[in-house]
Design a protein around this motif. Structure first.
Motif, PDB file in Angstrom:
ATOM      1  N   LEU A  38     -19.022   2.751  88.813  1.00  0.00           N
ATOM      2  CA  LEU A  38     -18.500   3.915  88.086  1.00  0.00           C
ATOM      3  C   LEU A  38     -19.364   4.252  86.855  1.00  0.00           C
ATOM      4  N   GLU A  39     -19.747   3.219  86.091  1.00  0.00           N
ATOM      5  CA  GLU A  39     -20.431   3.469  84.809  1.00  0.00           C
ATOM      6  C   GLU A  39     -21.926   3.734  84.986  1.00  0.00           C
ATOM      7  N   ARG A  40     -22.579   3.028  85.943  1.00  0.00           N
ATOM      8  CA  ARG A  40     -24.028   3.131  86.029  1.00  0.00           C
ATOM      9  C   ARG A  40     -24.515   4.000  87.195  1.00  0.00           C
ATOM     10  N   LEU A  41     -23.721   4.043  88.311  1.00  0.00           N
ATOM     11  CA  LEU A  41     -24.227   4.747  89.486  1.00  0.00           C
ATOM     12  C   LEU A  41     -23.604   6.127  89.671  1.00  0.00           C
ATOM     13  N   TYR A  42     -22.278   6.221  89.534  1.00  0.00           N
ATOM     14  CA  TYR A  42     -21.622   7.514  89.761  1.00  0.00           C
ATOM     15  C   TYR A  42     -20.626   7.811  88.634  1.00  0.00           C
ATOM     16  N   PRO A  43     -21.137   7.937  87.403  1.00  0.00           N
ATOM     17  CA  PRO A  43     -20.210   8.254  86.294  1.00  0.00           C
ATOM     18  C   PRO A  43     -19.635   9.651  86.488  1.00  0.00           C
ATOM     19  N   VAL A  44     -18.397   9.812  86.109  1.00  0.00           N
ATOM     20  CA  VAL A  44     -17.770  11.122  86.244  1.00  0.00           C
ATOM     21  C   VAL A  44     -17.443  11.614  84.832  1.00  0.00           C
ATOM     22  N   GLY A  45     -17.907  12.828  84.502  1.00  0.00           N
ATOM     23  CA  GLY A  45     -17.708  13.366  83.151  1.00  0.00           C
ATOM     24  C   GLY A  45     -16.280  13.827  82.953  1.00  0.00           C
ATOM     25  N   ASN A  46     -16.063  15.113  83.133  1.00  0.00           N
ATOM     26  CA  ASN A  46     -14.717  15.667  83.031  1.00  0.00           C
ATOM     27  C   ASN A  46     -14.065  15.585  84.418  1.00  0.00           C
ATOM     28  N   ALA A  47     -13.396  14.462  84.677  1.00  0.00           N
ATOM     29  CA  ALA A  47     -12.819  14.235  86.008  1.00  0.00           C
ATOM     30  C   ALA A  47     -11.679  15.203  86.275  1.00  0.00           C
ATOM     31  N   THR A  48     -11.670  15.760  87.462  1.00  0.00           N
ATOM     32  CA  THR A  48     -10.540  16.595  87.892  1.00  0.00           C
ATOM     33  C   THR A  48      -9.420  15.680  88.355  1.00  0.00           C
ATOM     34  N   THR A  49      -8.233  16.263  88.592  1.00  0.00           N
ATOM     35  CA  THR A  49      -7.107  15.447  89.070  1.00  0.00           C
ATOM     36  C   THR A  49      -7.400  14.869  90.453  1.00  0.00           C
ATOM     37  N   GLY A  50      -8.289  15.506  91.208  1.00  0.00           N
ATOM     38  CA  GLY A  50      -8.636  14.999  92.536  1.00  0.00           C
ATOM     39  C   GLY A  50      -9.652  13.881  92.493  1.00  0.00           C
ATOM     40  N   GLU A  51     -10.393  13.773  91.378  1.00  0.00           N
ATOM     41  CA  GLU A  51     -11.426  12.741  91.276  1.00  0.00           C
ATOM     42  C   GLU A  51     -10.830  11.478  90.644  1.00  0.00           C
ATOM     43  N   ARG A  52      -9.856  10.946  91.350  1.00  0.00           N
ATOM     44  CA  ARG A  52      -9.237   9.679  90.937  1.00  0.00           C
ATOM     45  C   ARG A  52      -9.301   8.723  92.122  1.00  0.00           C
ATOM     46  N   LEU A  53      -9.482   7.443  91.804  1.00  0.00           N
ATOM     47  CA  LEU A  53      -9.637   6.436  92.864  1.00  0.00           C
ATOM     48  C   LEU A  53      -8.965   5.146  92.416  1.00  0.00           C
ATOM     49  N   THR A  54      -8.237   4.551  93.332  1.00  0.00           N
ATOM     50  CA  THR A  54      -7.608   3.249  93.056  1.00  0.00           C
ATOM     51  C   THR A  54      -8.005   2.272  94.160  1.00  0.00           C
ATOM     52  N   LEU A  55      -8.364   1.067  93.746  1.00  0.00           N
ATOM     53  CA  LEU A  55      -8.674   0.002  94.701  1.00  0.00           C
ATOM     54  C   LEU A  55      -7.501  -0.973  94.725  1.00  0.00           C
ATOM     55  N   ILE A  56      -6.942  -1.181  95.921  1.00  0.00           N
ATOM     56  CA  ILE A  56      -5.805  -2.105  96.047  1.00  0.00           C
ATOM     57  C   ILE A  56      -6.170  -3.265  96.965  1.00  0.00           C
ATOM     58  N   ALA A  57      -5.546  -4.410  96.679  1.00  0.00           N
ATOM     59  CA  ALA A  57      -5.642  -5.570  97.569  1.00  0.00           C
ATOM     60  C   ALA A  57      -4.467  -5.495  98.531  1.00  0.00           C
TER      61      ALA A  57
END
Length: 914
Positions: free
Chosen positions: A88-107
């Protein structure tokens, strides 16, 4: 959200997230591919170091299974967060994220529960609010590539919230995995929304979920052998394994929203004591699974023989008199598996009462709606129940009566009654000398219905082992060999069930003789008691037959047997291996074999009892152990012995018997007198005694068809014995037998019996019974052609047979897990005409060939050979004379023969004569 790892000691020693984050931050550059590639070695070093630390802790504290499983999950959590943050920080940082540009990783799955073995699959899910954006796709793809580069086996899914709900509703596997979903990293609001929607929209039909999970469990159990007492159990999927514990937790979570297993107590599904048992079993099974993965170096969940010994050593089990460390470890394992089974019954009983549809249990029709009384017991929806919690304690005899009534009326015992019976099993201690309790127990044991079911219930509740403490000593006891498929108690209960089925005539096709003689058995009670006690003294050190007979002498009167019945039961236990040993290891055409056997048996009734006990004992060993060859040999021995016992110890005129056989053969063949007389002149007397009528006919046709040829090979499936009859008719010469045996082994065949005859005109007529490595007839066309060619080449001395045999792999690779010291027994009293030599050794390809070659080099003549295998152990018996046809009497020669055979049995100097 993450407190499940708070109790782990010294977490930073497993992985120091801050230090690794600094190392990742220090990577220079802007190119995404180069940055990711530079990050992988840092992450891989952290993963490897963490695994080494967890392994070190497991070896230092080998029984902390849950801690080890949680440590693996903790290590994985930290790595995933590092990967997520770096991506997220080094490869694909997102500036002003839209409500659709959210991601959750679950186990999800077991990882979601916070438990992983060293080589468990990594099950994760990526959640997005709606359809995936380009940014989310890049994040997910990059993270997955990084995980794969770390060598992890990843099971993953990418779903929007709507997809998650829809798929979870339609697929029980997805629903179960998501039930254990746990937040790892990413957008917390998105995770909370997913969690809320899952509970509101998916977690609704509890009864349906319970029914589905139970059906799934049944399928899994059948696939794994449908018993928790198989001697190479699957720790994860097997009956009584981790998956059964998980099923209880899933159902509890689905129905009551419990977050941890301990909360099952607050939900009223388990008592505090039952939860302690749950936790102990869970911890132990996880320890075993972690050791398994660690030793195998891969995701291995089957507790195979070769790993059992190593895990027993790791978990610090020690040898005890009569019981090795590995047997003690496996007994403890099966006791835990038994606990899991007991907990399952109690747990599901609660759910049954609460969630089953009105008037029905899960898939089972209700028999009666209203409670009824039966000797003070209750009938609740067709199941035998207790009216009060202290009902058994008020009158301890009711503990045995509970099971006796279940048997008598064909009733299922309510699991809550089983729970109380298990809790109050100690009441059985004061019932052991109670004549009424013993009479009830004998009624259960000898039930004309199905004693196996009720005895299994008594065993599961721990009542059987308390009421008969000698039986308690064999509960969950495994036998560390590849012959026995079940624990001793499970084998015994299965044997009793088989005896009942034979009595009812349901196994008449497999056991026609025993089914017939069961109707003639007078001492029925004796037979059932003997089957119960035949292996009762295993694991005590010493001969379990002799020690078991002493137990039978003690228990017979207690059970209510008369002195005569007790004596017979003890005799049966003492000699329960005699009939199989005689039938499988001795030459039944040698009349002294029959006389010696009859001298021990002494009466037709004992013979009938012994046959029935022998058959159920062999068949209850496990699938595939019983076959047509064993049935035929036991039938032959029974009929020969029965004739001697009925007519007295005199051999029916040998010449009359031969004449009768010859007349029957001529009638079968339809030959004229001159042709048949020529055959009779060529074949020696012992041949006519040794071979059954159908083999005589096959041999006769082959001899005539061969004419003047010096070699004739025939192979025909012999269904009566579950094998293929291979007959070699060839010019006799020294070494013929070992060369044929070697060729059969090289073609992939196992010789289970061999009879060797020499005709009066110098031809050899050798009959071999051959099976494939799985114990089936050797009947594939390609195999038979290789067999034919191989025998021809071996007899013509074409090629190096020994080289081909050396190249063949072990038939059972795990046989090397067992220490089997070769043993040679020489008996000059077992036969009037022959020296009988029995060789015990580890089973391996060409063992018979090498032993026969050694005998050839020792200048002795083999007259017959009999092969019996017991898992990894083989017993080869030879009937021998010296080259002049006499017994081998010289002590020095016998000693030299013993030494050479010991070397051959150990596989030393496997060479072939020129």
């Amino acid at each position: 959200m993450h407190n499940r790892f708070d109790t782990l000691p010294q977490r930073r020693a497993i992985i120091d997230r801050g230090r690794i984050a600094e190392q990742l931050a220090a990577i220079d550059g802007e190119d995404r591919v180069a940055l990711r590639r530079a990050a992988v070695p840092i992450l891989k070093a952290a993963l490897d170091a963490g695994r080494v630390e967890i392994e070190r802790r497991l070896i230092e504290h080998p029984s902390r299974g849950l801690e080890s499983a949680a440590s693996q999950a903790f290590l994985t959590d930290r790595l995933l967060r590092l990967i997520y943050d770096f991506t997220l920080e080094r490869l694909y940082p997102v500036g002003n994220a839209t409500t659709g540009e959210r991601l959750t990783l679950i186990a999800v799955g077991g990882y979601g529960r916070g438990e992983m073995a060293p080589y468990s699959d990594l099950d994760i899910g990526f959640l997005t609010p709606w359809k995936q954006t380009g940014w989310a796709e890049q994040m997910i793809e990059t993270m997955l590539y990084t995980l794969w580069d770390l060598g992890l086996k990843v099971g993953h899914s990418s779903r929007s919230l709507d997809d998650m709900v829809r798929q979870a509703k339609s697929d029980i596997t997805i629903r179960t995995a998501l039930l254990e979903a746990r937040y790892v990293c990413g957008d917390t609001g998105l995770y909370e929304e997913a969690s809320r929607r899952f509970k509101a929209e998916v977690q609704t039909d509890t009864a349906g979920f319970v029914a589905d999970k139970l059906a799934e469990r049944e399928v899994r159990h059948k696939k794994m052998g449908d018993t928790r007492y198989v001697v190479e159990p699957n720790v994860k999927e097997g009956k009584g394994g981790l998956r059964d514990l998980h099923t209880l937790f899933w159902i509890g979570k689905y129905a009551y929203n419990v977050q941890r297993a301990a909360e099952l107590v607050d939900a009223g599904l388990l008592t505090a004591n039952e939860y302690r048992q749950f936790h102990r079993a869970d911890n132990f099974l996880w320890a075993v699974r972690c050791h398994l993965h660690s030793l195998a170096g891969r995701g291995e969940d089957r507790l195979t023989f070769d790993l059992q010994r190593d895990i027993a050593e790791r978990m610090r089990f020690a040898d005890r008199p009569g019981k090795s460390s590995v047997e003690r470890f496996m007994q403890y394992y099966f006791l835990q598996a038994k606990t899991v089974g007991n907990l399952s019954g109690v747990f599901l009983a609660h759910l049954d009462e609460k969630f089953a549809a009105r008037g029905r249990r899960f898939g089972l029709p209700m028999l009666r709606r209203s409670p009824r009384k039966l000797n003070g017991f209750m009938l609740v929806r067709g199941r035998l129940a207790l009216p009060a919690d202290d009902f058994l304690a008020q009158n301890p005899l009711r503990l045995i009566e509970l099971f006796a009534l279940a048997d008598k009326h064909g009733l299922e015992i309510h699991p809550l009654a089983m729970r109380i019976a298990a809790r109050d099993a100690k009441l059985a201690d004061e019932l052991r000398r109670d004549p009424a309790a013993n009479a009830l127990f004998l009624d259960i044991l000898t039930s004309p219905r199905d004693p196996e079911i009720v005895l299994r219930w008594m065993n599961e509740a721990g009542v059987l082992g308390r009421f008969v403490p000698d039986f308690g000593r064999i509960v969950a006891q495994m036998q560390f060999d590849m012959y026995h498929h079940y624990t001793v108690d499970e084998h015994t209960i299965r044997a009793l069930g088989l005896l009942s089925k034979i009595e009812h005539g349901t196994l008449v096709e497999d056991h026609p003789l025993v089914t017939a003689i069961c109707k003639q058995i007078v001492s029925r009670r004796v037979l059932y008691v003997a089957v119960l006690l035949h292996d009762i003294a295993k694991g005590r050190g010493g001969d379990h037959s002799i020690l078991g007979a002493e137990v039978a002498e003690r228990l017979g009167p207690r059970f209510g047997l008369t002195p005569a019945e007790t004596e017979t039961a003890a005799w049966l236990v003492r000699y329960h291996l005699l009939m199989s040993a005689t039938a499988f290891k001795r030459d039944l055409s040698d009349f002294k074999t029959i006389l010696d056997f009859c001298e021990v048996v002494q009466s037709p009734e004992r013979l009938r009892l012994l046959l029935a006990l022998t058959v159920v004992d062999i068949r209850a060993v496990g699938p595939g152990v019983w076959n047509g060859w064993k049935r035929q040999l036991l039938s032959d021995l029974y009929e020969l012995a029965e004739e001697v016992l009925r007519l007295g110890h005199k051999q029916k005129g040998r010449s009359e018997r031969i004449a009768t056989k010859q007349e029957a053969l001529q009638a079968t063949l339809g030959w004229d007198d001159a042709t048949f007389a020529d055959l009779v002149r060529r074949l020696p007397e012992p041949y006519w005694v040794a071979e059954p009528d159908d083999v005589l006919a096959r041999n006769a046709r082959q001899i005539v068809a061969a004419g003047a040829a010096q070699l004739s090979i025939a192979a025909q499936v012999y269904p009566e014995r579950g094998a293929t009859l291979v007959t070699v008719y060839a010019a006799d010469h020294p070494g013929l037998f070992y060369r044929i045996a070697g060729a059969i082994h090289a073609a992939g065949g196992n010789i289970i019996d061999a009879r060797i005859h020499t005709t009066r005109d110098g031809m050899a007529l050798d009959n071999f019974l051959v099976q494939d490595p799985l114990g089936r007839p050797f009947d594939d066309e390609g195999q038979l052609q290789r067999l034919h060619t191989g025998i021809e080449d071996a007899l013509a001395n074409r090629g190096r047979l020994a080289d081909r045999l050396r190249a063949k792999p072990l038939p059972r690779m795990r046989a090397e897990a067992f220490d089997i010291a070769p043993n040679v027994l020489i008996d000059n009293k077992a036969s009037n005409r022959f020296t009988v030599i029995e060789v015990n050794a580890r089973d391996r390809p060409a063992l018979l060939h090498q032993l026969a070659h050694t005998l050839f080099q020792s200048k002795v003549t083999i007259h017959s050979s009999h092969v019996a295998t017991y898992g990894e152990r083989a017993v080869d018996t030879f009937y021998l004379t010296d080259l002049t046809g006499d017994k081998i009497q010289s002590a020095a020669r016998l000693k030299a023969l013993e030494r050479r055979l010991l070397d051959a049995a150990a596989g030393i100097d496997m060479i072939e004569a020129a």
